[in-house]
Design a protein around this motif. Structure first.
Motif, mmCIF file in Angstrom:
data_model
loop_
_atom_site.group_PDB
_atom_site.id
_atom_site.type_symbol
_atom_site.label_atom_id
_atom_site.label_comp_id
_atom_site.label_asym_id
_atom_site.label_seq_id
_atom_site.Cartn_x
_atom_site.Cartn_y
_atom_site.Cartn_z
ATOM 1 N N VAL A 425 0.819 -1.217 0.000
ATOM 2 C CA VAL A 425 0.000 0.000 0.000
ATOM 3 C C VAL A 425 0.850 1.262 0.000
ATOM 4 O O VAL A 425 0.320 2.365 -0.195
ATOM 5 C CB VAL A 425 -0.971 0.025 1.207
ATOM 6 C CG1 VAL A 425 -1.954 -1.118 1.120
ATOM 7 C CG2 VAL A 425 -0.208 -0.017 2.531
ATOM 8 N N LEU A 426 2.164 1.127 0.189
ATOM 9 C CA LEU A 426 3.046 2.292 0.176
ATOM 10 C C LEU A 426 3.573 2.595 -1.214
ATOM 11 O O LEU A 426 4.145 3.660 -1.440
ATOM 12 C CB LEU A 426 4.228 2.078 1.131
ATOM 13 C CG LEU A 426 3.877 1.852 2.598
ATOM 14 C CD1 LEU A 426 5.144 1.632 3.404
ATOM 15 C CD2 LEU A 426 3.083 3.018 3.162
ATOM 16 N N GLY A 427 3.445 1.641 -2.145
ATOM 17 C CA GLY A 427 3.964 1.828 -3.489
ATOM 18 C C GLY A 427 2.941 2.452 -4.420
ATOM 19 O O GLY A 427 1.832 2.829 -4.022
ATOM 20 N N SER A 428 3.328 2.569 -5.694
ATOM 21 C CA SER A 428 2.402 3.081 -6.707
ATOM 22 C C SER A 428 1.324 2.043 -6.981
ATOM 23 O O SER A 428 1.390 0.906 -6.511
ATOM 24 C CB SER A 428 3.167 3.394 -7.996
ATOM 25 O OG SER A 428 3.673 2.191 -8.558
ATOM 26 N N SER A 429 0.323 2.423 -7.772
ATOM 27 C CA SER A 429 -0.776 1.495 -8.045
ATOM 28 C C SER A 429 -0.292 0.243 -8.761
ATOM 29 O O SER A 429 -0.752 -0.865 -8.465
ATOM 30 C CB SER A 429 -1.850 2.204 -8.874
ATOM 31 O OG SER A 429 -1.292 2.699 -10.088
ATOM 32 N N SER A 430 0.652 0.399 -9.702
ATOM 33 C CA SER A 430 1.157 -0.783 -10.410
ATOM 34 C C SER A 430 1.998 -1.664 -9.493
ATOM 35 O O SER A 430 1.903 -2.899 -9.539
ATOM 36 C CB SER A 430 1.977 -0.353 -11.628
ATOM 37 O OG SER A 430 3.093 0.430 -11.239
ATOM 38 N N ALA A 461 -4.869 -1.461 4.022
ATOM 39 C CA ALA A 461 -5.441 -0.271 3.390
ATOM 40 C C ALA A 461 -5.901 0.740 4.439
ATOM 41 O O ALA A 461 -5.713 1.957 4.282
ATOM 42 C CB ALA A 461 -6.603 -0.672 2.484
ATOM 43 N N GLU A 462 -6.502 0.245 5.528
ATOM 44 C CA GLU A 462 -6.942 1.149 6.599
ATOM 45 C C GLU A 462 -5.753 1.826 7.260
ATOM 46 O O GLU A 462 -5.791 3.019 7.583
ATOM 47 C CB GLU A 462 -7.744 0.353 7.626
ATOM 48 C CG GLU A 462 -9.096 -0.123 7.124
ATOM 49 C CD GLU A 462 -9.825 -0.946 8.173
ATOM 50 O OE1 GLU A 462 -9.305 -1.058 9.312
ATOM 51 O OE2 GLU A 462 -10.914 -1.478 7.876
ATOM 52 N N TRP A 463 -4.678 1.056 7.463
ATOM 53 C CA TRP A 463 -3.472 1.636 8.071
ATOM 54 C C TRP A 463 -2.883 2.726 7.183
ATOM 55 O O TRP A 463 -2.508 3.799 7.655
ATOM 56 C CB TRP A 463 -2.442 0.530 8.317
ATOM 57 C CG TRP A 463 -1.087 1.047 8.689
ATOM 58 C CD1 TRP A 463 -0.697 1.556 9.891
ATOM 59 C CD2 TRP A 463 0.073 1.122 7.841
ATOM 60 N NE1 TRP A 463 0.631 1.931 9.850
ATOM 61 C CE2 TRP A 463 1.113 1.680 8.602
ATOM 62 C CE3 TRP A 463 0.323 0.765 6.518
ATOM 63 C CZ2 TRP A 463 2.389 1.873 8.079
ATOM 64 C CZ3 TRP A 463 1.587 0.971 5.993
ATOM 65 C CH2 TRP A 463 2.602 1.519 6.768
ATOM 66 N N ALA A 464 -2.809 2.454 5.873
ATOM 67 C CA ALA A 464 -2.247 3.442 4.950
ATOM 68 C C ALA A 464 -3.100 4.704 4.922
ATOM 69 O O ALA A 464 -2.575 5.817 4.877
ATOM 70 C CB ALA A 464 -2.142 2.846 3.552
#
Length: 723
Positions: A425-430, A461-464
């Motif tokens: 979840v820290l990276g780009s969408s790809s 996802a909630e953490w991000a």
């Protein structure tokens, strides 16, 4: 384990093919050489890896991104592979008193690195025989380019099992730059006896760097090598002894051997089927398997499965069409202390994906792991000292959490897969999609339901979302303007999340540093006390250009009892913000907002060239629109110009040392702190400086312009007023 064997050292009609080239990341030219240590592992000098990665030659720390492109030269073709640092023996002085000093130390220890090459299972790379170095041996070395004409013939003059000095012949090619890390070949025994480490260069003019005219008193063609006997000693001490020692037999008391033997005997009763399956597994490790019609016994197969940590996982890939057998293997595997659940293919793919992530993410790994595994013990490995790869390997050994599924079963998700979800979840969408696909594939092979992994994905996802939310600790905004001499005017606002609200004050009053510290600490005490999560408020000091180096973080006063001091920057995170620079250069406001949005994934830059001009900084920042953080480590005059250019062009985070003249220990220390944690990291360093100024010198300044939180609209003509 006779049927499965590790490829032994090979002889070659042309020992030049044992020389492997390491390429620089920036221009693709050769940085130095190496020699194959095992089927998929390369040995070279640590300083060659540093050079390839653009680091200081004798940098001691493990490279955060230790991937180097490697060229293997065969008889008919060359092949390129990505090599990852797995073992790091940093260069260290003989007296053990610190790092090697380039140009001053003539000898050193360590200076070795082992890289694992991503060699496909169908390809083999030649590994040479090895012998001890001894005085009198006639040896040959090659340049890293591996040109046929680049060989240099030398003779060992002295060797004390630590360093071997060699002298070159008066005719022919001398050893020089880019020979480092390459093997020295002993033709009499057709074996490698060490690797090149350094060459003693002739005297040179310090102004031009050109050699002086040769004198008969000068040393000519003398180099020194790391003898193979010291290589072995260093490798074993670093935990890499298994790469040079014979393949160990499986422990007799491994509880999984008997169960695996019975399982193989029942599932693969045919010798032909056992042989085909055995070869398919062996190829995944680079092991040799005969093709003479023989087959491994069930016991030999079982001993391979516990002898190679990833062999059971590899076997489940080979037998994926038989889900019942795979389930039995995955049940028995964890009984062995050597078992790892990732297959070699999955392991390589994971690290390829991790290498593609932004450079800032390794610094956030400790934070990410703790968020993913809140109930786990402290980190099993410190990535700062042992390396990121070591942390991932340790995570693979941890058991995962378990939750009861809808059908009442206890579903356990390995800790490593949970951490991968949080990293994704820290990276780009790809990048996020690729890591999730990798996780899906591993989970499917392990029989983990999609719903179980989906729960962990939702947690991540909630953490991000929480980490990226504009909310944060309460902050105190202090607009500081110099009045007369050492007196200052002070306007203060508090922001608990709803925006700045001004604290009533006498607009005409002036304060000394001590008085201002007392006033600010009084207000901060109330903010800190009211924060339900116990977070220290952030002190954001609003200044003009002339105030960027005000020592506000050093302001201190004593409490009412006169016993406990109050150093503002040691007790609270203190950052500076200069809205004036951005307001006068509004065309960079979009860049500022975009850079801030990339705070966790953007690039860090460092300006440490005292000759750098503002125009060069301007061009660099326009070229690197992904730069979110800049460290400035030059003398004061160019420093202040560079800092102001960075702030005016919308770089949200800038660090410098207002007391430094270059080479700041404070800037170097803080460069290892994750960007989002910089306010607390700088506060911690300032606190260390209070009790240990000699160990923690310097006066670090952190400029921090948060695009998600508003500041009062200050009038440039009357800085003390607000609107």
């Amino acid at each position: 384990m006779d049927w499965f064997t590790a490829p032994g050292p090979s002889e070659s009609a042309d020992p030049q093919h044992f020389v492997v080239s390491l390429l620089r990341a920036d221009d693709g030219r050769t940085a130095g050489a190496g020699v194959m240590l095992a089927a998929r592992h390369l040995l070279t000098c640590a300083h060659v890896v540093n050079d390839a990665l653009g680091r200081d030659m004798f940098a001691a720390g493990l490279p955060a991104r230790g991937t180097v492109m490697v060229v293997v030269h065969g008889a008919n073709s060359t092949r390129r592979y990505a090599g990852r640092v797995t073992h790091w023996m940093a260069p260290r002085r003989l007296d053990g008193q610190g790092p090697v000093r380039e140009g001053r130390d003539q000898e050193w220890l360590g200076d070795l690195a082992v890289l694992r090459l991503e060699v496909p299972g169908s390809e083999q790379v030649a590994v040479p025989e090895r012998r001890r170095m001894a005085e009198g041996q006639s040896l040959r070395a090659w340049h890293a380019t591996n040109l046929r004409s680049s060989f240099a013939d030398v003779r060992v003059k002295t060797c004390d099992d630590v360093i071997g000095y060699v002298d070159g012949e008066p005719m022919g090619m001398p050893i020089g730059p880019a020979y480092s890390g390459g093997p020295v070949w002993w033709g009499a025994e057709r074996a490698v006896v060490g690797i090149v480490a350094a060459h003693i260069m002739p005297p040179a003019d310090p102004a031009t760097g050109r050699p002086y005219a040769f004198s008969s008193q000068d040393i000519a063609r003398r180099s020194w090598c790391i003898p193979w006997q010291r290589v072995e000693e260093e490798l074993r001490a670093a935990g890499a002894g298994h790469l040079i020692d014979p393949l160990p037999a499986a422990p007799d008391d491994d509880p999984a051997v008997e169960l695996l033997t019975e399982l193989i005997e029942a599932a693969l009763p045919s010798p032909v089927l056992r042989a085909d399956t055995g070869r398919a597994v062996a190829e995944r490790f680079g092991l040799a398997a005969p093709r003479d019609g023989s087959a491994p016994t069930p016991g030999e197969f079982a001993r391979l499965l516990v002898g190679e940590p990833r062999a059971i996982a590899a076997l489940t890939e080979v037998l994926r069409q038989d889900p019942d057998l795979v389930a039995h293997l995955l049940t028995v595997g964890p009984l062995s202390p050597t078992y790892r659940f990732l297959s070699p293919r999955e392991y390589r793919k994971l690290h390829t994906l991790l290498d593609a992530l932004p450079e800032q993410l390794p610094a956030r790994l400790p934070e990410t792991v703790r968020a993913a595994l809140p109930l786990a013990a402290p980190l099993p490995v410190d990535p700062g000292s042992a390396g990121v790869d070591a942390l991932w390997d340790a995570l693979e050994c941890l058991q995962g959490d378990s939750r009861t599924s809808a059908d009442g079963q206890d579903v356990r998700v390995p800790a490593l897969l949970r951490v991968v979800e949080y990293v994704a979840v820290l990276g780009s969408s790809s990048q996020r999609a690729e890591l999730r696909l990798w996780n899906d594939g591993v989970a499917a092979r392990l029989g983990i339901p999609k719903s179980a992994l989906g729960e962990r994905r939702s947690d991540a996802a909630e953490w991000a979302a929480a980490a990226a939310s504009p909310g944060g600790p309460a902050r105190l905004l202090a607009h500081v303007v110099r009045a007369d001499g050492d007196r200052f005017r002070l306007r203060v606002w508090c922001d608990e999340g709803a925006g700045p609200r001004q604290v009533p004050s006498d607009g005409g009053a002036t304060y000394s540093g001590t008085e201002a510290a007392g006033e600010l600490l009084r207000i901060l005490e109330s903010l800190y006390r009211d924060d339900h999560e116990g977070r220290r408020p952030l002190v954001e000091v609003l200044v003009d250009r002339a105030g960027l180096n005000l020592p506000i973080d050093e302001w201190e006063c004593f409490g009412p009892d006169g016993v406990v001091p109050g150093v503002l920057g040691a007790e609270y995170p203190v950052v500076v913000n200069c809205p004036e620079l951005l307001r006068r250069n509004e065309r960079f406001l979009p860049d500022w907002r975009r850079r801030w949005r990339q705070l966790d994934t953007g690039t860090s830059l460092r300006f440490d060239d005292a000759a750098a001009q503002p125009r060069e900084v301007y061009g660099t920042l326009l070229d690197r629109l992904d730069a979110v953080r800049v460290s400035v480590d030059v003398p004061p005059r160019p420093r202040d110009e560079i800092v102001q250019v960075c702030l005016a062009m919308g770089v949200p985070v800038v660090v410098w040392d207002r007391s430094g003249s270059g080479g700041s220990a404070a800037v170097e220390h803080i460069s290892r702190v994750a960007t989002r944690r910089l306010p607390e990291g700088v506060r911690s360093y300032r606190a260390k400086s209070v009790h240990g100024p000699e160990q923690f010198p310097g006066r670090p300044v952190l400029a921090w312009a948060d695009a998600d939180r508003t500041v009062p609209q200050l009038q440039l003509s009357e800085p003390q007023e607000t609107r």
